[in-house]
Design an enzyme around this catalytic site. Structure first.
Site, mmCIF file in Angstrom:
data_model
loop_
_atom_site.group_PDB
_atom_site.id
_atom_site.type_symbol
_atom_site.label_atom_id
_atom_site.label_comp_id
_atom_site.label_asym_id
_atom_site.label_seq_id
_atom_site.Cartn_x
_atom_site.Cartn_y
_atom_site.Cartn_z
ATOM 1 N NE ARG A 21 -4.747 0.003 2.379
ATOM 2 C CZ ARG A 21 -5.029 -1.551 2.928
ATOM 3 N NH1 ARG A 21 -4.978 -2.273 2.381
ATOM 4 N NH2 ARG A 21 -6.486 -1.068 2.381
ATOM 5 N NE ARG A 76 -17.035 -2.580 2.697
ATOM 6 C CZ ARG A 76 -15.450 -2.242 2.184
ATOM 7 N NH1 ARG A 76 -15.378 -3.417 2.223
ATOM 8 N NH2 ARG A 76 -14.870 -1.801 3.108
ATOM 9 N NE ARG A 91 -13.916 -2.901 6.742
ATOM 10 C CZ ARG A 91 -13.367 -3.052 5.250
ATOM 11 N NH1 ARG A 91 -12.962 -3.956 4.574
ATOM 12 N NH2 ARG A 91 -11.962 -2.903 5.630
#
Ligand code: ADP
Length: 191
Positions: free
Chosen positions: A87, A126, A132
């Site tokens: 990343r 999501r 999350r």
């Protein structure tokens, strides 16, 4: 021999979904750093305690921690579908060195391309479905900004090396997977 695949793409690009498909279709273990870290948090391990707040804020875990974690996984597995690492450029360089050392070069690097607004919409959806901890509006903003700043240069790094295959990520899961399959078949022919 299962392929060595790296998947890049912004949060919400469908990277995790496609990585799972590739892993099951081609028998390459799915190495998803986000999943590994979330499991460490759920299990309350020292690593989990170290990274919990970082993940909740949508920031990046220190390179050294991530590089150690990946080194362990990659030496254990035959073939891999890397999802969530590297990343940063430092992570990409460490990965290149590691793979050269163990003699297992990347067969292909995919980048799933979707516009930021599509990515944001998918993440918002999501957030409702999965809850999350890092799908809060602030953490989503941080993650998207961090992707552009830290992770996008990696796309150019692999493009320059000739191993990059860009895939439009705006189609259905099936459409996107078919394009990935086509590219992987060509890799198999080359080998
Ligand atoms: P997303 O791509 O949607 O942000 P991931 O599940 O891949 O989700 O990662 C969740 C979080 O885990 C990241 O926001 C970051 O805090 C941490 N993380 C995962 N992989 C790395 C990595 N290679 N380097 C640093 N932090 C990471």
């Amino acid at each position: 021999m299962p392929p060595n695949v790296l998947l890049l793409g912004i949060q919400g690009s469908g990277k995790g979904t496609q990585a799972k498909r590739i892993a099951s279709e081609y028998d390459s273990p799915h190495v998803a750093t986000g999943d590994i870290l979330r499991k460490a948090i759920d299990d309350g391990t020292p690593l989990g305690r170290q990274v919990e707040d970082i993940l909740a804020r949508g920031e990046l875990v220190p390179d050294a921690t991530m590089i150690d974690l990946i080194r362990e996984r990659l030496t254990e597995s035959e073939g891999f579908v890397l999802d969530g690492f590297p990343r940063t450029m430092a992570q990409a360089e460490a990965l290149d060195d590691m793979l050269a050392e163990i003699g297992r070069p990347l067969d292909v690097v995919f980048v799933l391309q979707v516009p930021d607004d599509v990515a944001r919409e998918r993440l918002a959806k999501r957030a409702v479905e999965e809850g999350r901890a890092d799908d809060t509006p602030d953490a989503i903003d941080t993650r998207i900004a961090t992707y552009h700043r830290e992770t996008e240069p990696i796309v150019e790094h692999y493009r320059a090396r000739g191993s990059l295959v860009p895939i439009p990520g705006t189609g259905t899961v099936e459409e996107v997977f078919r394009q990935i399959q086509d590219a992987l078949e060509q890799v198999a022919v080359r080998q």
